[in-house]
Design a protein around this motif. Structure first.
Motif, short mmCIF file in Angstrom:
data_model
loop_
_atom_site.label_atom_id
_atom_site.label_comp_id
_atom_site.label_asym_id
_atom_site.label_seq_id
_atom_site.Cartn_x
_atom_site.Cartn_y
_atom_site.Cartn_z
N VAL A 90 25.08 8.13 5.15
CA VAL A 90 25.73 8.81 3.68
C VAL A 90 25.18 9.72 3.16
CG1 VAL A 90 24.75 8.83 1.13
CG2 VAL A 90 25.90 6.42 1.97
N PHE A 91 24.10 10.51 4.15
CA PHE A 91 23.51 11.93 3.97
C PHE A 91 24.08 12.64 5.28
CE2 PHE A 91 20.54 8.86 0.95
CZ PHE A 91 20.49 10.39 -0.34
N ASP A 92 24.49 11.66 6.41
CA ASP A 92 24.58 12.43 7.65
C ASP A 92 23.83 12.85 8.00
OD1 ASP A 92 26.30 12.56 9.57
OD2 ASP A 92 27.35 15.02 9.00
N LEU A 93 22.37 12.42 8.16
CA LEU A 93 21.18 12.90 8.45
C LEU A 93 20.43 11.90 9.50
CD1 LEU A 93 19.95 15.20 5.45
CD2 LEU A 93 20.76 16.11 7.78
N PRO A 94 19.43 11.95 9.95
CA PRO A 94 18.88 10.91 10.29
C PRO A 94 18.30 10.12 9.57
CG PRO A 94 18.64 13.42 11.84
CD PRO A 94 19.19 13.17 10.76
N ALA A 95 17.32 9.30 9.75
CA ALA A 95 17.24 8.00 9.11
C ALA A 95 16.10 7.27 9.42
CB ALA A 95 17.89 7.64 7.72
N GLN A 96 14.93 6.87 9.00
CA GLN A 96 14.00 6.52 9.82
C GLN A 96 13.15 5.70 8.03
OE1 GLN A 96 11.09 7.96 11.24
NE2 GLN A 96 10.91 9.34 10.49
N LEU A 97 12.92 4.70 8.40
CA LEU A 97 11.77 3.57 6.91
C LEU A 97 10.27 3.80 7.30
CD1 LEU A 97 12.74 -0.03 8.11
CD2 LEU A 97 14.04 0.99 6.12
N GLY A 98 9.93 4.23 6.22
CA GLY A 98 8.78 4.80 6.06
C GLY A 98 7.49 3.92 7.27
N GLU A 99 6.05 4.78 6.94
CA GLU A 99 5.43 4.34 8.00
C GLU A 99 4.09 4.51 7.20
OE1 GLU A 99 5.42 4.34 12.20
OE2 GLU A 99 6.75 3.37 12.10
N LEU A 100 3.32 3.41 6.84
CA LEU A 100 2.13 3.76 5.85
C LEU A 100 0.67 4.20 7.00
CD1 LEU A 100 1.74 1.35 3.07
CD2 LEU A 100 2.27 4.07 2.78
N PRO A 101 0.08 5.67 7.02
CA PRO A 101 -1.42 5.78 7.56
C PRO A 101 -1.58 4.76 8.51
CG PRO A 101 -1.73 6.61 5.65
CD PRO A 101 -0.25 5.97 5.59
N PRO A 102 -3.01 4.69 9.72
CA PRO A 102 -3.69 3.58 9.86
C PRO A 102 -4.70 4.01 8.80
CG PRO A 102 -3.36 5.42 11.03
CD PRO A 102 -2.20 5.41 11.02
N GLY A 103 -5.51 2.93 8.90
CA GLY A 103 -6.65 3.07 8.59
C GLY A 103 -6.45 2.27 6.77
N VAL A 104 -5.07 1.59 6.64
CA VAL A 104 -5.15 1.00 5.26
C VAL A 104 -5.04 -0.97 5.45
CG1 VAL A 104 -3.00 0.55 3.41
CG2 VAL A 104 -4.05 2.62 4.32
N ASP A 105 -5.35 -1.26 4.19
CA ASP A 105 -5.45 -2.80 5.03
C ASP A 105 -4.32 -3.57 5.22
OD1 ASP A 105 -5.49 -5.78 3.00
OD2 ASP A 105 -8.11 -5.32 4.69
N GLU A 106 -3.83 -4.42 6.00
CA GLU A 106 -3.27 -5.12 6.32
C GLU A 106 -2.53 -5.58 4.88
OE1 GLU A 106 -1.11 -8.16 9.08
OE2 GLU A 106 -3.10 -7.77 9.05
N LYS A 107 -2.46 -5.89 3.82
CA LYS A 107 -1.73 -6.60 2.98
C LYS A 107 -1.86 -5.68 2.41
CE LYS A 107 -4.75 -10.93 2.94
NZ LYS A 107 -5.55 -12.14 2.74
N LEU A 108 -1.70 -4.52 2.47
CA LEU A 108 -1.75 -3.28 1.34
C LEU A 108 0.05 -2.58 2.24
CD1 LEU A 108 -4.54 -1.55 -0.05
CD2 LEU A 108 -2.76 -3.39 -1.36
N GLN A 109 -0.23 -2.69 3.48
CA GLN A 109 0.82 -1.89 4.21
C GLN A 109 2.41 -2.38 3.76
OE1 GLN A 109 0.91 0.03 6.53
NE2 GLN A 109 -1.40 -0.13 6.90
N ASP A 110 2.54 -3.15 2.88
CA ASP A 110 3.88 -3.62 2.07
C ASP A 110 4.17 -2.61 1.79
OD1 ASP A 110 6.08 -4.38 0.50
OD2 ASP A 110 5.81 -6.07 1.72
N PRO A 111 5.55 -1.43 1.76
CA PRO A 111 6.49 -0.28 1.48
C PRO A 111 5.82 0.19 -0.23
CG PRO A 111 8.29 -1.79 2.77
CD PRO A 111 7.02 -2.71 2.96
N SER A 112 6.29 -1.55 -0.89
CA SER A 112 6.21 -0.89 -2.69
C SER A 112 4.76 -0.94 -2.66
CB SER A 112 6.23 -2.55 -3.05
OG SER A 112 4.89 -3.48 -2.65
N HIS A 113 3.45 -0.12 -2.41
CA HIS A 113 2.80 -0.36 -2.46
C HIS A 113 2.38 0.99 -1.67
CE1 HIS A 113 1.32 -4.55 -2.28
NE2 HIS A 113 1.33 -4.32 -3.21
N THR A 114 3.93 1.88 -1.51
CA THR A 114 3.91 3.53 -0.40
C THR A 114 2.89 4.24 -1.78
OG1 THR A 114 5.03 3.01 0.13
CG2 THR A 114 4.70 5.27 0.27
N ALA A 115 3.66 4.24 -3.21
CA ALA A 115 3.23 5.03 -4.30
C ALA A 115 1.76 5.36 -4.35
CB ALA A 115 3.94 4.80 -5.01
N VAL A 116 1.68 3.78 -5.34
CA VAL A 116 0.18 3.87 -5.50
C VAL A 116 -0.91 3.97 -4.91
CG1 VAL A 116 -0.59 1.60 -4.79
CG2 VAL A 116 -1.43 2.38 -7.37
#
Length: 404
Positions: free
Chosen positions: A344-370
Protein backbone atom coordinates in the motif's frame (compact mmCIF):
# COMPACT_ATOMS: atom_id res chain seq x y z
CA UNK A 1 11.40 1.14 47.45
CA UNK A 2 13.41 4.36 47.49
CA UNK A 3 12.36 7.24 49.75
CA UNK A 4 12.88 9.48 46.74
CA UNK A 5 10.47 7.46 44.62
CA UNK A 6 7.18 8.59 43.18
CA UNK A 7 4.59 6.36 41.61
CA UNK A 8 2.97 7.18 38.29
CA UNK A 9 0.29 5.37 36.38
CA UNK A 10 -0.11 5.05 32.63
CA UNK A 11 -3.74 4.62 31.62
CA UNK A 12 -5.15 3.71 28.23
CA UNK A 13 -8.94 3.62 28.00
CA UNK A 14 -9.42 1.76 24.74
CA UNK A 15 -12.34 0.34 22.81
CA UNK A 16 -11.65 -3.26 23.83
CA UNK A 17 -9.70 -2.90 27.08
CA UNK A 18 -8.53 -0.55 29.80
CA UNK A 19 -4.85 -1.03 30.61
CA UNK A 20 -3.01 0.48 33.58
CA UNK A 21 0.71 0.28 34.32
CA UNK A 22 2.37 1.61 37.47
CA UNK A 23 5.95 2.78 37.42
CA UNK A 24 8.21 3.74 40.30
CA UNK A 25 10.37 6.70 39.29
CA UNK A 26 13.62 6.59 41.26
CA UNK A 27 15.55 9.84 41.70
CA UNK A 28 13.97 11.11 38.50
CA UNK A 29 16.38 9.01 36.45
CA UNK A 30 14.97 5.52 36.03
CA UNK A 31 11.63 3.77 36.19
CA UNK A 32 10.72 0.39 37.62
CA UNK A 33 7.59 -1.42 36.41
CA UNK A 34 5.86 -2.54 39.59
CA UNK A 35 2.16 -3.01 38.77
CA UNK A 36 -0.28 -3.85 36.00
CA UNK A 37 -4.05 -4.00 35.73
CA UNK A 38 -6.33 -4.72 32.80
CA UNK A 39 -10.08 -4.91 32.35
CA UNK A 40 -12.45 -5.37 29.44
CA UNK A 41 -13.62 -1.96 28.33
CA UNK A 42 -17.23 -0.84 28.44
CA UNK A 43 -18.86 2.38 27.35
CA UNK A 44 -16.14 3.24 24.83
CA UNK A 45 -16.69 3.26 21.07
CA UNK A 46 -13.93 4.13 18.59
CA UNK A 47 -11.79 5.44 21.43
CA UNK A 48 -14.49 7.82 22.70
CA UNK A 49 -16.34 7.54 26.03
CA UNK A 50 -20.04 7.08 25.25
CA UNK A 51 -21.24 5.73 28.63
CA UNK A 52 -19.49 7.52 31.48
CA UNK A 53 -20.48 5.15 34.28
CA UNK A 54 -19.60 1.99 32.36
CA UNK A 55 -16.24 3.44 31.29
CA UNK A 56 -15.53 4.63 34.84
CA UNK A 57 -16.33 1.24 36.37
CA UNK A 58 -13.98 -0.52 33.94
CA UNK A 59 -11.19 2.02 34.45
CA UNK A 60 -11.49 1.89 38.23
CA UNK A 61 -11.34 -1.92 38.17
CA UNK A 62 -8.10 -1.78 36.17
CA UNK A 63 -6.65 0.94 38.42
CA UNK A 64 -7.46 -0.98 41.61
CA UNK A 65 -5.96 -4.17 40.17
CA UNK A 66 -2.78 -2.31 39.23
CA UNK A 67 -2.43 -0.69 42.66
CA UNK A 68 -3.01 -4.01 44.41
CA UNK A 69 -0.37 -5.74 42.27
CA UNK A 70 2.11 -2.92 43.01
CA UNK A 71 1.22 -2.52 46.68
CA UNK A 72 1.26 1.30 46.36
CA UNK A 73 -1.07 4.22 45.68
CA UNK A 74 -0.58 6.13 42.43
CA UNK A 75 0.58 9.75 42.80
CA UNK A 76 -0.56 10.79 39.32
CA UNK A 77 -1.43 9.26 35.96
CA UNK A 78 -0.50 9.88 32.35
CA UNK A 79 -3.59 9.43 30.24
CA UNK A 80 -3.58 8.26 26.61
CA UNK A 81 -5.63 10.30 24.16
CA UNK A 82 -7.14 8.87 21.00
CA UNK A 83 -10.40 9.03 19.05
CA UNK A 84 -11.63 10.38 15.76
CA UNK A 85 -12.39 13.78 17.33
CA UNK A 86 -8.64 14.56 17.42
CA UNK A 87 -7.33 16.72 14.59
CA UNK A 88 -4.07 18.46 13.81
CA UNK A 89 -2.66 21.43 11.91
CA UNK A 90 0.74 23.00 11.31
CA UNK A 91 1.59 26.59 12.15
CA UNK A 92 4.96 28.27 11.73
CA UNK A 93 6.26 31.62 12.98
CA UNK A 94 9.44 33.65 12.66
CA UNK A 95 11.07 36.45 14.64
CA UNK A 96 14.11 38.66 14.24
CA UNK A 97 16.99 37.93 16.59
CA UNK A 98 16.96 40.83 19.03
CA UNK A 99 20.63 41.13 20.06
CA UNK A 100 22.86 43.62 18.26
CA UNK A 101 25.47 40.90 17.68
CA UNK A 102 22.77 38.53 16.26
CA UNK A 103 23.24 35.95 19.02
CA UNK A 104 20.06 33.95 19.70
CA UNK A 105 18.82 34.34 23.28
CA UNK A 106 16.30 32.38 25.32
CA UNK A 107 13.97 35.36 24.96
CA UNK A 108 14.12 35.01 21.16
CA UNK A 109 13.32 31.31 21.47
CA UNK A 110 10.40 31.95 23.83
CA UNK A 111 9.04 34.65 21.53
CA UNK A 112 9.03 32.61 18.34
CA UNK A 113 7.58 29.56 20.14
CA UNK A 114 4.77 31.66 21.60
CA UNK A 115 3.95 33.09 18.16
CA UNK A 116 3.94 29.65 16.53
CA UNK A 117 1.49 28.32 19.14
CA UNK A 118 -0.80 31.35 19.06
CA UNK A 119 -3.25 30.21 16.36
CA UNK A 120 -6.79 30.25 17.73
CA UNK A 121 -8.92 27.09 17.86
CA UNK A 122 -12.59 26.77 16.92
CA UNK A 123 -15.07 26.99 19.79
CA UNK A 124 -15.36 23.80 21.78
CA UNK A 125 -11.85 22.61 20.93
CA UNK A 126 -8.79 22.37 23.18
CA UNK A 127 -5.10 21.64 22.63
CA UNK A 128 -3.84 18.17 23.48
CA UNK A 129 -0.28 18.63 22.18
CA UNK A 130 1.90 21.29 20.66
CA UNK A 131 4.55 19.16 18.92
CA UNK A 132 7.55 21.27 18.04
CA UNK A 133 9.56 20.69 14.88
CA UNK A 134 13.27 21.63 14.65
CA UNK A 135 14.23 25.30 14.71
CA UNK A 136 15.55 27.07 11.63
CA UNK A 137 17.99 29.96 11.68
CA UNK A 138 18.30 32.03 8.51
CA UNK A 139 16.58 29.20 6.64
CA UNK A 140 18.87 26.41 7.90
CA UNK A 141 17.76 23.69 10.30
CA UNK A 142 19.54 23.98 13.66
CA UNK A 143 17.79 21.32 15.74
CA UNK A 144 16.17 21.63 19.16
CA UNK A 145 18.19 24.38 20.88
CA UNK A 146 19.42 27.39 18.89
CA UNK A 147 20.48 29.42 21.95
CA UNK A 148 23.86 31.17 21.54
CA UNK A 149 23.95 30.51 17.79
CA UNK A 150 24.46 33.44 15.42
CA UNK A 151 21.85 34.51 12.89
CA UNK A 152 19.26 37.12 12.01
CA UNK A 153 15.94 35.29 11.71
CA UNK A 154 14.67 32.45 13.88
CA UNK A 155 11.81 30.19 12.76
CA UNK A 156 9.93 27.32 14.35
CA UNK A 157 6.73 25.39 13.64
CA UNK A 158 4.35 23.26 15.68
CA UNK A 159 2.09 20.42 14.71
CA UNK A 160 -0.82 21.19 17.03
CA UNK A 161 -3.22 18.40 17.98
CA UNK A 162 -6.60 19.45 19.34
CA UNK A 163 -9.81 17.69 20.28
CA UNK A 164 -13.34 18.20 21.50
CA UNK A 165 -13.34 19.67 24.99
CA UNK A 166 -16.28 17.51 26.06
CA UNK A 167 -14.64 14.26 24.95
CA UNK A 168 -11.34 15.08 26.61
CA UNK A 169 -13.13 16.19 29.79
CA UNK A 170 -14.99 12.86 29.90
CA UNK A 171 -11.78 10.83 29.82
CA UNK A 172 -10.17 13.03 32.49
CA UNK A 173 -13.25 12.81 34.74
CA UNK A 174 -13.12 9.01 34.51
CA UNK A 175 -9.69 9.15 36.19
CA UNK A 176 -10.50 11.93 38.66
CA UNK A 177 -13.40 9.83 39.89
CA UNK A 178 -10.71 7.51 41.25
CA UNK A 179 -9.35 10.48 43.25
CA UNK A 180 -6.02 10.62 41.41
CA UNK A 181 -4.46 13.55 39.56
CA UNK A 182 -4.02 13.51 35.77
CA UNK A 183 -0.44 14.64 35.32
CA UNK A 184 -0.61 14.92 31.55
CA UNK A 185 -2.38 13.76 28.43
CA UNK A 186 -0.26 11.95 25.84
CA UNK A 187 -1.29 10.98 22.33
CA UNK A 188 -1.50 7.21 21.97
CA UNK A 189 0.45 7.46 18.72
CA UNK A 190 3.40 9.16 20.45
CA UNK A 191 3.42 6.57 23.21
CA UNK A 192 3.51 3.76 20.68
CA UNK A 193 6.00 5.50 18.40
CA UNK A 194 8.47 6.02 21.23
CA UNK A 195 8.47 2.31 22.07
CA UNK A 196 8.96 0.76 18.63
CA UNK A 197 11.42 3.17 16.99
CA UNK A 198 14.95 4.34 17.72
CA UNK A 199 16.24 7.89 17.61
CA UNK A 200 18.01 6.92 14.38
CA UNK A 201 14.73 5.68 12.89
CA UNK A 202 13.07 8.99 13.72
CA UNK A 203 15.99 11.00 12.38
CA UNK A 204 15.91 9.17 9.05
CA UNK A 205 12.09 9.12 8.80
CA UNK A 206 9.58 6.46 9.82
CA UNK A 207 5.80 5.98 9.95
CA UNK A 208 4.30 4.18 12.97
CA UNK A 209 0.80 2.71 12.84
CA UNK A 210 -0.84 1.59 16.09
CA UNK A 211 -3.90 -0.40 14.96
CA UNK A 212 -6.17 -1.13 17.89
CA UNK A 213 -9.69 -2.42 18.21
CA UNK A 214 -11.59 0.81 17.56
CA UNK A 215 -8.97 3.24 16.24
CA UNK A 216 -5.80 3.46 14.21
CA UNK A 217 -3.32 6.01 15.56
CA UNK A 218 -0.44 7.08 13.34
CA UNK A 219 2.62 9.27 13.65
CA UNK A 220 5.07 10.22 10.92
CA UNK A 221 8.56 11.14 12.12
CA UNK A 222 11.03 13.28 10.19
CA UNK A 223 14.33 14.81 11.31
CA UNK A 224 13.91 13.21 14.72
CA UNK A 225 10.55 14.84 15.52
CA UNK A 226 6.89 13.93 15.08
CA UNK A 227 6.04 15.57 11.76
CA UNK A 228 2.36 14.66 11.54
CA UNK A 229 -0.09 12.62 13.61
CA UNK A 230 -3.67 11.47 13.24
CA UNK A 231 -6.36 9.07 14.37
CA UNK A 232 -8.80 7.06 12.28
CA UNK A 233 -11.96 5.72 13.97
CA UNK A 234 -11.33 2.36 12.31
CA UNK A 235 -9.65 -0.74 13.74
CA UNK A 236 -9.94 -4.44 14.42
CA UNK A 237 -13.60 -4.35 15.44
CA UNK A 238 -14.49 -3.14 11.95
CA UNK A 239 -12.85 -6.25 10.49
CA UNK A 240 -14.96 -8.31 12.90
CA UNK A 241 -18.10 -6.43 11.85
CA UNK A 242 -17.38 -7.16 8.18
CA UNK A 243 -17.09 -10.87 8.96
CA UNK A 244 -20.33 -10.74 10.94
CA UNK A 245 -22.19 -9.35 7.93
CA UNK A 246 -20.37 -11.33 5.24
CA UNK A 247 -20.64 -14.71 6.93
CA UNK A 248 -23.91 -14.12 8.80
CA UNK A 249 -22.49 -15.05 12.18
CA UNK A 250 -22.56 -13.45 15.62
CA UNK A 251 -19.96 -10.91 16.66
CA UNK A 252 -18.24 -13.38 19.01
CA UNK A 253 -18.13 -16.02 16.27
CA UNK A 254 -16.72 -13.49 13.80
CA UNK A 255 -14.01 -12.48 16.28
CA UNK A 256 -13.07 -16.13 16.73
CA UNK A 257 -12.82 -16.65 12.96
CA UNK A 258 -10.77 -13.47 12.54
CA UNK A 259 -8.24 -14.50 15.18
CA UNK A 260 -7.93 -18.08 13.96
CA UNK A 261 -8.15 -17.72 10.20
CA UNK A 262 -8.10 -14.03 9.22
CA UNK A 263 -5.27 -12.56 7.18
CA UNK A 264 -4.29 -9.10 5.99
CA UNK A 265 -3.38 -10.61 2.62
CA UNK A 266 -5.18 -13.32 0.70
CA UNK A 267 -3.14 -16.46 0.07
CA UNK A 268 -5.73 -19.25 -0.17
CA UNK A 269 -6.51 -20.15 -3.77
CA UNK A 270 -8.71 -23.23 -3.39
CA UNK A 271 -12.41 -22.52 -2.89
CA UNK A 272 -12.79 -25.99 -1.42
CA UNK A 273 -10.50 -25.15 1.51
CA UNK A 274 -12.89 -24.79 4.45
CA UNK A 275 -12.47 -24.21 8.19
CA UNK A 276 -14.66 -25.05 11.16
CA UNK A 277 -16.12 -22.40 13.44
CA UNK A 278 -15.34 -24.37 16.61
CA UNK A 279 -13.91 -27.66 15.44
CA UNK A 280 -15.72 -29.66 18.11
CA UNK A 281 -18.43 -30.89 15.71
CA UNK A 282 -21.07 -30.00 18.28
CA UNK A 283 -24.52 -28.69 17.38
CA UNK A 284 -24.14 -25.29 15.76
CA UNK A 285 -20.60 -25.89 14.53
CA UNK A 286 -20.25 -24.82 10.90
CA UNK A 287 -17.74 -24.68 8.10
CA UNK A 288 -16.70 -21.58 6.15
CA UNK A 289 -14.54 -21.08 3.06
CA UNK A 290 -11.09 -19.97 4.20
CA UNK A 291 -10.81 -17.95 0.99
CA UNK A 292 -13.90 -15.90 1.89
CA UNK A 293 -12.59 -15.12 5.38
CA UNK A 294 -9.27 -13.96 3.95
CA UNK A 295 -10.99 -11.93 1.25
CA UNK A 296 -13.08 -10.03 3.82
CA UNK A 297 -10.29 -9.39 6.33
CA UNK A 298 -7.67 -8.42 3.74
CA UNK A 299 -10.05 -6.02 1.97
CA UNK A 300 -10.75 -4.12 5.20
CA UNK A 301 -7.05 -3.91 6.11
CA UNK A 302 -6.15 -2.67 2.63
CA UNK A 303 -8.90 -0.04 2.85
CA UNK A 304 -7.72 1.11 6.29
CA UNK A 305 -4.12 1.51 5.13
CA UNK A 306 -5.23 3.37 2.01
CA UNK A 307 -7.12 5.86 4.19
CA UNK A 308 -3.98 6.49 6.26
CA UNK A 309 -1.99 7.00 3.07
CA UNK A 310 -4.54 9.49 1.79
CA UNK A 311 -4.56 11.38 5.11
CA UNK A 312 -0.79 11.73 5.04
CA UNK A 313 -0.79 12.86 1.42
CA UNK A 314 2.38 14.57 0.24
CA UNK A 315 3.84 14.46 3.77
CA UNK A 316 4.58 10.76 3.21
CA UNK A 317 7.47 11.28 0.81
CA UNK A 318 9.50 8.07 0.36
CA UNK A 319 12.66 10.19 0.27
CA UNK A 320 11.91 11.38 3.80
CA UNK A 321 10.71 8.00 5.11
CA UNK A 322 13.46 5.50 4.23
CA UNK A 323 12.92 3.39 7.37
CA UNK A 324 9.40 2.73 6.15
CA UNK A 325 6.39 1.59 8.18
CA UNK A 326 6.37 0.06 11.66
CA UNK A 327 3.12 -1.62 12.76
CA UNK A 328 1.96 -2.24 16.30
CA UNK A 329 -1.30 -2.55 18.27
CA UNK A 330 -3.47 -5.62 18.74
CA UNK A 331 -4.62 -5.78 15.13
CA UNK A 332 -1.01 -5.84 13.90
CA UNK A 333 -1.00 -9.52 14.92
CA UNK A 334 -3.11 -10.29 11.83
CA UNK A 335 -0.87 -12.44 9.59
CA UNK A 336 0.40 -10.76 6.43
CA UNK A 337 -0.17 -7.20 7.62
CA UNK A 338 3.44 -6.10 7.09
CA UNK A 339 3.39 -7.43 3.52
CA UNK A 340 0.15 -5.59 2.80
CA UNK A 341 1.46 -2.34 4.31
CA UNK A 342 4.57 -2.57 2.14
CA UNK A 343 2.39 -2.80 -0.97
CA UNK A 344 0.00 0.00 0.00
CA UNK A 345 2.69 2.50 1.01
CA UNK A 346 5.37 1.25 -1.40
CA UNK A 347 7.81 1.34 1.53
CA UNK A 348 9.59 -1.23 3.70
CA UNK A 349 7.26 -2.46 6.45
CA UNK A 350 7.80 -4.47 9.61
CA UNK A 351 6.14 -5.38 12.87
CA UNK A 352 7.26 -3.26 15.82
CA UNK A 353 9.37 -4.83 18.53
CA UNK A 354 9.20 -3.74 22.15
CA UNK A 355 12.58 -3.15 23.81
CA UNK A 356 14.20 -5.70 26.10
CA UNK A 357 13.51 -5.32 29.79
CA UNK A 358 9.73 -5.47 29.52
CA UNK A 359 8.02 -8.40 31.22
CA UNK A 360 7.16 -11.18 28.78
CA UNK A 361 3.45 -10.87 29.58
CA UNK A 362 3.52 -7.23 28.45
CA UNK A 363 5.30 -7.92 25.18
CA UNK A 364 1.97 -8.11 23.33
CA UNK A 365 1.72 -5.25 20.78
CA UNK A 366 -1.60 -4.18 22.29
CA UNK A 367 0.41 -2.80 25.25
CA UNK A 368 2.80 -0.66 23.19
CA UNK A 369 1.07 2.69 23.75
CA UNK A 370 0.56 2.33 27.51
CA UNK A 371 4.22 1.32 27.96
CA UNK A 372 5.20 4.43 26.03
CA UNK A 373 3.19 6.62 28.41
CA UNK A 374 5.50 5.64 31.27
CA UNK A 375 8.46 6.68 29.17
CA UNK A 376 6.88 10.12 28.77
CA UNK A 377 6.16 10.20 32.49
CA UNK A 378 9.87 9.81 33.18
CA UNK A 379 11.23 12.13 30.51
CA UNK A 380 8.54 14.79 30.05
CA UNK A 381 5.91 15.44 27.42
CA UNK A 382 6.00 15.84 23.65
CA UNK A 383 6.77 19.57 23.44
CA UNK A 384 10.46 19.69 22.61
CA UNK A 385 11.99 16.85 24.68
CA UNK A 386 10.24 14.23 22.53
CA UNK A 387 12.72 14.98 19.78
CA UNK A 388 15.55 13.75 21.98
CA UNK A 389 14.13 10.42 23.10
CA UNK A 390 15.92 7.22 22.23
CA UNK A 391 14.28 3.82 22.12
CA UNK A 392 14.01 2.98 25.83
CA UNK A 393 16.06 -0.21 25.77
CA UNK A 394 17.28 0.22 29.34
CA UNK A 395 14.30 2.17 30.59
CA UNK A 396 12.57 -0.53 32.59
CA UNK A 397 15.23 -1.59 35.06
CA UNK A 398 13.19 -3.77 37.36
CA UNK A 399 10.89 -6.44 36.02
CA UNK A 400 7.81 -7.89 37.62
CA UNK A 401 5.63 -10.87 36.81
CA UNK A 402 2.04 -9.96 36.03
CA UNK A 403 -0.35 -11.70 38.37
CA UNK A 404 2.30 -12.68 40.90
Amino acid sequence: MSSKSRFIGAVEIGTSKVAVLIGEIVNGKSINLIGFGECQSHGVIKGVVTDFKAASDAAHTALITAEQSAGVKIDEVYLAQTGGHLEGFYNQASASVSAADNTVSQLDIDTVCRLAKAKALPEGRMVVHHIRRPFQLDGKMVGTNPEHLNGKRLEVGYWTVHGQEAQIANSIHVIRGFDVRVGDMILSSLGAGTMVTTLQDRQHGVLVLDIGAGTTDYVLYRDGSPFMTGVLPVGGTHITNDLTLGLRVTESQAEKLKIRHGRANQITREKSDRVWLNGDFAIGDRQFPRQTIEMITSARVWELLEIVKKKLGAALNPEHCPVGVVLTGGTSKLPGIAETAAKVFDLPAQLGELPPGVDEKLQDPSHTAVLGLLHFGLQGRADGPATRRTKPGGLFRKLFTVGS
